[in-house]
Scaffold this motif. Sequence first.
Motif, PDB file in Angstrom:
ATOM      1  N   THR A 122       0.824  -1.213   0.000  1.00  0.00           N
ATOM      2  CA  THR A 122       0.000   0.000   0.000  1.00  0.00           C
ATOM      3  C   THR A 122       0.857   1.261   0.000  1.00  0.00           C
ATOM      4  OG1 THR A 122      -0.179  -0.136   2.427  1.00  0.00           O
ATOM      5  CG2 THR A 122      -1.965  -1.106   1.132  1.00  0.00           C
ATOM      6  N   LYS A 123       1.995   1.206   0.666  1.00  0.00           N
ATOM      7  CA  LYS A 123       2.899   2.364   0.666  1.00  0.00           C
ATOM      8  C   LYS A 123       3.511   2.564  -0.712  1.00  0.00           C
ATOM      9  CE  LYS A 123       4.134   2.299   5.596  1.00  0.00           C
ATOM     10  NZ  LYS A 123       3.059   1.397   6.026  1.00  0.00           N
ATOM     11  N   VAL A 124       3.884   1.482  -1.352  1.00  0.00           N
ATOM     12  CA  VAL A 124       4.430   1.572  -2.706  1.00  0.00           C
ATOM     13  C   VAL A 124       3.364   2.108  -3.665  1.00  0.00           C
ATOM     14  CG1 VAL A 124       5.385   0.237  -4.630  1.00  0.00           C
ATOM     15  CG2 VAL A 124       6.127  -0.243  -2.287  1.00  0.00           C
ATOM     16  N   ALA A 125       2.127   1.673  -3.481  1.00  0.00           N
ATOM     17  CA  ALA A 125       1.029   2.150  -4.323  1.00  0.00           C
ATOM     18  C   ALA A 125       0.854   3.656  -4.199  1.00  0.00           C
ATOM     19  CB  ALA A 125      -0.268   1.440  -3.938  1.00  0.00           C
ATOM     20  N   ARG A 126       0.925   4.160  -2.976  1.00  0.00           N
ATOM     21  CA  ARG A 126       0.719   5.585  -2.743  1.00  0.00           C
ATOM     22  C   ARG A 126       1.773   6.425  -3.471  1.00  0.00           C
ATOM     23  NH1 ARG A 126       0.418   5.311   2.515  1.00  0.00           N
ATOM     24  NH2 ARG A 126       2.530   5.987   3.000  1.00  0.00           N
ATOM     25  N   VAL A 127       3.023   5.966  -3.456  1.00  0.00           N
ATOM     26  CA  VAL A 127       4.086   6.700  -4.151  1.00  0.00           C
ATOM     27  C   VAL A 127       3.879   6.618  -5.662  1.00  0.00           C
ATOM     28  CG1 VAL A 127       6.572   6.844  -4.545  1.00  0.00           C
ATOM     29  CG2 VAL A 127       5.695   6.334  -2.253  1.00  0.00           C
ATOM     30  N   GLY A 128       3.475   5.450  -6.144  1.00  0.00           N
ATOM     31  CA  GLY A 128       3.199   5.313  -7.572  1.00  0.00           C
ATOM     32  C   GLY A 128       2.125   6.275  -8.036  1.00  0.00           C
ATOM     33  N   GLN A 129       1.099   6.420  -7.235  1.00  0.00           N
ATOM     34  CA  GLN A 129       0.026   7.360  -7.570  1.00  0.00           C
ATOM     35  C   GLN A 129       0.549   8.790  -7.595  1.00  0.00           C
ATOM     36  OE1 GLN A 129      -2.447   6.058  -4.395  1.00  0.00           O
ATOM     37  NE2 GLN A 129      -3.480   4.471  -5.597  1.00  0.00           N
ATOM     38  N   ALA A 130       1.466   9.102  -6.683  1.00  0.00           N
ATOM     39  CA  ALA A 130       2.047  10.444  -6.668  1.00  0.00           C
ATOM     40  C   ALA A 130       2.864  10.712  -7.928  1.00  0.00           C
ATOM     41  CB  ALA A 130       2.926  10.622  -5.433  1.00  0.00           C
ATOM     42  N   PHE A 131       3.441   9.679  -8.498  1.00  0.00           N
ATOM     43  CA  PHE A 131       4.184   9.812  -9.755  1.00  0.00           C
ATOM     44  C   PHE A 131       3.249   9.904 -10.959  1.00  0.00           C
ATOM     45  CE2 PHE A 131       8.167   8.084  -7.752  1.00  0.00           C
ATOM     46  CZ  PHE A 131       9.007   9.109  -8.159  1.00  0.00           C
ATOM     47  N   GLY A 132       1.960   9.691 -10.746  1.00  0.00           N
ATOM     48  CA  GLY A 132       1.025   9.724 -11.859  1.00  0.00           C
ATOM     49  C   GLY A 132       0.904   8.392 -12.572  1.00  0.00           C
ATOM     50  N   MET A 133       1.198   7.308 -11.861  1.00  0.00           N
ATOM     51  CA  MET A 133       1.088   5.977 -12.453  1.00  0.00           C
ATOM     52  C   MET A 133      -0.310   5.398 -12.221  1.00  0.00           C
ATOM     53  SD  MET A 133       4.768   4.382 -11.213  1.00  0.00           S
ATOM     54  CE  MET A 133       4.872   3.104 -12.480  1.00  0.00           C
ATOM     55  N   ASP A 134      -0.747   4.554 -13.125  1.00  0.00           N
ATOM     56  CA  ASP A 134      -1.947   3.754 -12.892  1.00  0.00           C
ATOM     57  C   ASP A 134      -1.520   2.554 -12.064  1.00  0.00           C
ATOM     58  OD1 ASP A 134      -3.554   5.407 -14.500  1.00  0.00           O
ATOM     59  OD2 ASP A 134      -2.892   4.352 -16.303  1.00  0.00           O
ATOM     60  N   VAL A 135      -2.196   2.306 -10.950  1.00  0.00           N
ATOM     61  CA  VAL A 135      -1.772   1.249 -10.038  1.00  0.00           C
ATOM     62  C   VAL A 135      -2.829   0.165  -9.976  1.00  0.00           C
ATOM     63  CG1 VAL A 135      -0.972   0.692  -7.709  1.00  0.00           C
ATOM     64  CG2 VAL A 135      -0.514   2.968  -8.669  1.00  0.00           C
ATOM     65  N   MET A 136      -2.383  -1.067 -10.157  1.00  0.00           N
ATOM     66  CA  MET A 136      -3.269  -2.208  -9.998  1.00  0.00           C
ATOM     67  C   MET A 136      -2.563  -3.240  -9.115  1.00  0.00           C
ATOM     68  SD  MET A 136      -3.079  -3.844 -13.858  1.00  0.00           S
ATOM     69  CE  MET A 136      -4.523  -4.843 -13.556  1.00  0.00           C
ATOM     70  N   ALA A 137      -3.326  -4.142  -8.528  1.00  0.00           N
ATOM     71  CA  ALA A 137      -2.737  -5.103  -7.603  1.00  0.00           C
ATOM     72  C   ALA A 137      -3.485  -6.424  -7.669  1.00  0.00           C
ATOM     73  CB  ALA A 137      -2.752  -4.567  -6.177  1.00  0.00           C
ATOM     74  N   TRP A 138      -2.795  -7.460  -7.233  1.00  0.00           N
ATOM     75  CA  TRP A 138      -3.398  -8.789  -7.134  1.00  0.00           C
ATOM     76  C   TRP A 138      -2.794  -9.537  -5.950  1.00  0.00           C
ATOM     77  CZ3 TRP A 138      -1.094 -13.490  -6.756  1.00  0.00           C
ATOM     78  CH2 TRP A 138      -1.939 -14.607  -6.782  1.00  0.00           C
ATOM     79  N   SER A 139      -3.611 -10.260  -5.236  1.00  0.00           N
ATOM     80  CA  SER A 139      -3.183 -11.342  -4.353  1.00  0.00           C
ATOM     81  C   SER A 139      -4.399 -12.237  -4.180  1.00  0.00           C
ATOM     82  CB  SER A 139      -2.686 -10.836  -2.999  1.00  0.00           C
ATOM     83  OG  SER A 139      -3.765 -10.450  -2.170  1.00  0.00           O
ATOM     84  N   ARG A 140      -4.185 -13.439  -3.687  1.00  0.00           N
ATOM     85  CA  ARG A 140      -5.297 -14.371  -3.551  1.00  0.00           C
ATOM     86  C   ARG A 140      -6.388 -13.833  -2.629  1.00  0.00           C
ATOM     87  NH1 ARG A 140      -0.826 -18.117  -3.636  1.00  0.00           N
ATOM     88  NH2 ARG A 140      -0.963 -19.537  -5.427  1.00  0.00           N
ATOM     89  N   ASN A 141      -5.997 -13.040  -1.646  1.00  0.00           N
ATOM     90  CA  ASN A 141      -6.958 -12.568  -0.650  1.00  0.00           C
ATOM     91  C   ASN A 141      -7.428 -11.144  -0.885  1.00  0.00           C
ATOM     92  OD1 ASN A 141      -6.664 -15.038   0.718  1.00  0.00           O
ATOM     93  ND2 ASN A 141      -4.934 -14.266   1.921  1.00  0.00           N
ATOM     94  N   LEU A 142      -6.949 -10.498  -1.939  1.00  0.00           N
ATOM     95  CA  LEU A 142      -7.310  -9.101  -2.166  1.00  0.00           C
ATOM     96  C   LEU A 142      -8.764  -8.977  -2.606  1.00  0.00           C
ATOM     97  CD1 LEU A 142      -6.373  -6.146  -2.318  1.00  0.00           C
ATOM     98  CD2 LEU A 142      -5.697  -6.586  -4.698  1.00  0.00           C
ATOM     99  N   THR A 143      -9.483  -8.071  -1.952  1.00  0.00           N
ATOM    100  CA  THR A 143     -10.886  -7.825  -2.295  1.00  0.00           C
ATOM    101  C   THR A 143     -11.017  -6.512  -3.054  1.00  0.00           C
ATOM    102  OG1 THR A 143     -11.322  -6.617  -0.244  1.00  0.00           O
ATOM    103  CG2 THR A 143     -11.618  -9.023  -0.192  1.00  0.00           C
ATOM    104  N   ASP A 144     -12.151  -6.379  -3.742  1.00  0.00           N
ATOM    105  CA  ASP A 144     -12.439  -5.121  -4.434  1.00  0.00           C
ATOM    106  C   ASP A 144     -12.484  -3.961  -3.451  1.00  0.00           C
ATOM    107  OD1 ASP A 144     -12.608  -6.189  -7.022  1.00  0.00           O
ATOM    108  OD2 ASP A 144     -14.708  -6.757  -6.729  1.00  0.00           O
ATOM    109  N   GLU A 145     -13.019  -4.227  -2.252  1.00  0.00           N
ATOM    110  CA  GLU A 145     -13.167  -3.166  -1.248  1.00  0.00           C
ATOM    111  C   GLU A 145     -11.807  -2.647  -0.794  1.00  0.00           C
ATOM    112  OE1 GLU A 145     -16.750  -5.397  -1.748  1.00  0.00           O
ATOM    113  OE2 GLU A 145     -14.727  -6.095  -1.185  1.00  0.00           O
ATOM    114  N   ARG A 146     -10.872  -3.576  -0.514  1.00  0.00           N
ATOM    115  CA  ARG A 146      -9.550  -3.124  -0.064  1.00  0.00           C
ATOM    116  C   ARG A 146      -8.821  -2.389  -1.182  1.00  0.00           C
ATOM    117  NH1 ARG A 146      -5.714  -3.283   3.656  1.00  0.00           N
ATOM    118  NH2 ARG A 146      -3.535  -3.478   3.021  1.00  0.00           N
ATOM    119  N   ALA A 147      -8.916  -2.891  -2.388  1.00  0.00           N
ATOM    120  CA  ALA A 147      -8.265  -2.222  -3.515  1.00  0.00           C
ATOM    121  C   ALA A 147      -8.824  -0.808  -3.687  1.00  0.00           C
ATOM    122  CB  ALA A 147      -8.450  -3.040  -4.784  1.00  0.00           C
ATOM    123  N   ALA A 148     -10.150  -0.682  -3.627  1.00  0.00           N
ATOM    124  CA  ALA A 148     -10.784   0.625  -3.788  1.00  0.00           C
ATOM    125  C   ALA A 148     -10.399   1.573  -2.661  1.00  0.00           C
ATOM    126  CB  ALA A 148     -12.301   0.455  -3.847  1.00  0.00           C
TER     127      ALA A 148
END
Length: 325
Positions: free
Chosen positions: A159-185
């Motif tokens: 999540t910390k890496v995602a936040r920095v990526g967003q600050a760079f203007g990157m589109d961020v996507m993620a996957w794990s077996r337990n990841l839910t739509d709610e947590r990603a959103a």
Amino acid sequence: MTLHCAVLDDYQDVALTLADWSSLAGSVEVRSLRDHFTSEEALAAEVGDCEILVVMRERTPVTASLLARLPRLKLLITSGMRNASIDLEAAARHGVTVCGTASSSEPPAELTWALILGLARHVTAESTALRNGGPWQSTLGTDLHGSRLALVGLGKIGTKVARVGQAFGMDVMAWSRNLTDERAAEHGVERAASLEGLLEAGDFVSVHLQLSDRTRGLIGAPELRRMRRTAYLVNTSRAAIVDQAALLQALREGWIAGAGSDVFAREPLPADDPLRTAPNFLGLPHLGYVTRHNYEGYFRQAVEDIAAYLAGSPVRTLAQPAAGD
């Protein structure tokens, strides 16, 4: 009776200066060992007099066979609250109490970006050329802005890496077996439906999972072949999540543009390991958690762990972890 304590793998020789060990004076004699022992027999000979050991993360595995060689050992302290290289069941059988320390997830997240930026802008090649009188500019960098950051895992570090990526203007996507739509959103991240889809879509793929039976070898040759030839893979988690032979082949044959890693199957990495000279590979000697703030916390709490144990009330004890990612 004075107890003996050894701090293992103190590569920077800072363990005894970053915390106040004087509160243990008279009760515990502490020494620091800078060199890494590859032989259990040699290590046991060096620390066989110790009732207490302090280990740094997973640098030295504490196996059942090593514990059997250390009959005097009563207290084992690890930096962090999880250490997959300690046989906790064997420790319990030998009557060894295992304690941990707090750890910050900020430093490994920061180092992830050192690797991503280093790869994207060819920092090693350009710096080497500059220092050695080579050509003035020889590479084209890869833009982060507008690229897609693909995270394998969206936990504390992800999540910390995602936040920095967003600050760079990157589109961020993620996957794990337990990841839910709610947590990603919740973190403004798109959830990939599958690992394969994530790998196919990512310009920069970064691994942030715990090592377990389910994640060991998760990214092998078939997965690496799904990545774009212009994409980069970064691993600051655990080496075994990525098949090391497949990664070497991917780099040599140009399946991907490059890779960065802070973790290796064997550490310290042998001098003749082929990854050291693999093309488009940026490697670091497992520096993710190696910062002054983290180390001060590790060793200060190691002193606290020892004092609490001597008082008969151990703190931050470790239990066998549950499987998962």
